[in-house]
Design a protein around this motif. Structure first.
Motif, PDB file in Angstrom:
ATOM      1  N   ASP A  92       0.834  -1.201   0.000  1.00 13.78           N
ATOM      2  CA  ASP A  92       0.000   0.000   0.000  1.00 13.78           C
ATOM      3  C   ASP A  92       0.870   1.254   0.000  1.00 13.78           C
ATOM      4  O   ASP A  92       0.664   2.176  -0.791  1.00 13.78           O
ATOM      5  CB  ASP A  92      -0.924  -0.024   1.213  1.00 13.78           C
ATOM      6  CG  ASP A  92      -2.151   0.839   1.032  1.00 13.78           C
ATOM      7  OD1 ASP A  92      -2.722   0.825  -0.069  1.00 13.78           O
ATOM      8  OD2 ASP A  92      -2.542   1.530   1.984  1.00 13.78           O
ATOM      9  N   ARG A 290      -9.681   5.876  -1.497  1.00 14.35           N
ATOM     10  CA  ARG A 290      -9.242   4.920  -2.503  1.00 14.35           C
ATOM     11  C   ARG A 290     -10.411   4.414  -3.333  1.00 14.35           C
ATOM     12  O   ARG A 290     -10.239   3.993  -4.468  1.00 14.35           O
ATOM     13  CB  ARG A 290      -8.522   3.746  -1.821  1.00 14.35           C
ATOM     14  CG  ARG A 290      -7.145   4.126  -1.284  1.00 14.35           C
ATOM     15  CD  ARG A 290      -6.365   2.883  -0.927  1.00 14.35           C
ATOM     16  NE  ARG A 290      -6.939   2.193   0.198  1.00 14.35           N
ATOM     17  CZ  ARG A 290      -6.579   2.362   1.459  1.00 14.35           C
ATOM     18  NH1 ARG A 290      -5.647   3.222   1.762  1.00 14.35           N
ATOM     19  NH2 ARG A 290      -7.151   1.675   2.434  1.00 14.35           N
ATOM     20  N   ARG A 326      -4.970  -6.470  -2.404  1.00 10.74           N
ATOM     21  CA  ARG A 326      -3.687  -6.009  -2.937  1.00 10.74           C
ATOM     22  C   ARG A 326      -3.723  -5.969  -4.462  1.00 10.74           C
ATOM     23  O   ARG A 326      -3.170  -5.083  -5.094  1.00 10.74           O
ATOM     24  CB  ARG A 326      -2.556  -6.923  -2.459  1.00 10.74           C
ATOM     25  CG  ARG A 326      -1.190  -6.489  -2.941  1.00 10.74           C
ATOM     26  CD  ARG A 326      -0.106  -7.344  -2.348  1.00 10.74           C
ATOM     27  NE  ARG A 326       0.139  -7.028  -0.947  1.00 10.74           N
ATOM     28  CZ  ARG A 326       1.047  -7.637  -0.204  1.00 10.74           C
ATOM     29  NH1 ARG A 326       1.777  -8.599  -0.734  1.00 10.74           N
ATOM     30  NH2 ARG A 326       1.226  -7.305   1.055  1.00 10.74           N
TER      31      ARG A 326
END
Length: 364
Positions: A92, A290, A326
């Motif tokens: 991240d 995000r 991810r």
């Protein structure tokens, strides 16, 4: 540059497999930014998998290459960021390193320094090594980069040689034990494998988990509003909010078009939707930012079609990092039998954190 292998080079790739094969060389699968490094004296270039240069984003890696690699060489590896406190890979924060402002790049290089983990060599001096079998390339690489001492606290920096084993049982242990360190899985390579750019001639075995997620909206496809680009997924938190996890994006075009009609009865207004943030940036959590933002494409449309949070899909994923997938998740199946309100964080399996630094320092 005057090298026998010149940029750009698309790196050699791996084909997924359900099990670790027998009789290969095995390496951990690092999760960072795949990087082919070209050095010709003081001229150094970091090339990404999509052939875009990343040199400006990682000045500390450039300096490490200058200090550790031969004056003329081409190597293949991964830029990784290891959390200084836990020793776990932090993808991240690695993504945050791709910032357009030079001042921000310099600050992040000092605050969250990265390392280059090398696992192949393509050229040395005037010699093109891509036609040599992997076993010989690995031997040359070990001469260049012997396992070096590594502090077992603080950040991981410099140029590091990836561990390798020819023992399948050891590779299986790595696969199981190092998931908590943020590693993707295991890569298997044949001893006689030549370096073949952009071809899937290696084997990768990755961790796969499934998670029942709420479908809270979708982004239209780049071709237009008559196709779904990606499904936006969430999980209910303990306070009744719907946390954004990421998206499912890999769908056949015919399925993308059919989904527009299938999802139409669930389309709703943002008013009253769990993700009704009014488009304002102030006051949003990182997860909410995000959901709307894109680190990879500043010009990307961030609009989405909100859906009543009633539909559930089973998503396949490899790793949750900071409460987000991810990598883009895969659609396993729709779950009409599942109550969307039951899709909470309680179902998430979290591996125990593992410090990768002793392993990278040669501790096995």
């Amino acid at each position: 540059m005057h090298l026998p292998v010149l940029p750009p080079v698309r790196p050699m790739l791996a084909r997924p497999a359900p099990q670790v094969p027998e009789g290969r060389c095995y390496e951990p699968k690092w999760d960072g930014f795949r990087t082919v490094v070209f050095r010709d004296g003081d001229e150094i270039e970091l090339g990404s998998r999509n052939e875009r240069p990343m040199t400006r984003y990682f000045p500390e890696v450039v300096e490490a290459v200058r200090a550790s690699l031969p004056p003329r060489c081409v190597v293949d590896g991964e830029v990784v960021l290891v959390d200084a406190d836990t020793g776990v890979l932090d993808f991240d924060r690695l993504q945050l390193r791709l910032h357009p402002a030079a001042s921000r790049v310099a600050r992040l290089a000092a605050e969250t320094p990265c390392a280059l983990v090398v696992f192949d060599v393509l050229a040395l001096g005037d010699e093109d090594l891509t036609g040599l079998p992997f076993a010989q390339r690995r031997a040359r690489l070990e001469e260049l980069l012997p396992v070096a001492p590594l502090p077992l606290d603080g950040p991981v920096t410099g140029v590091r040689l990836t561990p390798l084993t020819r023992d399948r049982d050891v590779a299986l242990d790595w696969f199981d034990r190092l998931e908590g360190a943020g590693l993707d899985g295991v890569v298997a390579k044949a001893e006689d494998l030549t370096y073949q750019p952009d071809k899937r001639v290696m084997t990768k075995v990755k961790h796969v988990r499934t998670l029942d997620c709420v479908v809270a909206g979708y982004r239209p496809h780049t071709s237009g509003p008559d196709a779904v680009g990606s499904l936006m997924l969430g999980l209910w938190d303990e306070h009744g909010g719907l946390d954004s996890l990421g998206v499912i994006g890999a769908l056949p075009m015919a399925r993308r078009r059919a989904l527009v009609d299938e999802l139409a009865p669930y389309v709703t207004d943002l008013a009253g939707h769990p993700w009704d943030w009014g488009g304002a940036a102030e006051g949003l959590t990182d997860a909410q930012r995000r959901s709307f933002g894109s680190r990879w494409n500043a010009g990307k449309s961030l609009a989405f079609v909100p859906l009543r949070p009633e539909l559930v899909v089973e998503a396949r994923y490899d790793f949750l990092d900071g409460g987000r997938f991810r990598h883009t998740a895969q659609l396993s199946r729709w779950r009409p039998d599942r109550d969307a309100r039951s899709c909470t964080w309680d179902q998430v399996e979290r591996p125990e954190p593992v410090d990768v630094r002793p392993f990278l320092a040669g501790g096995g």
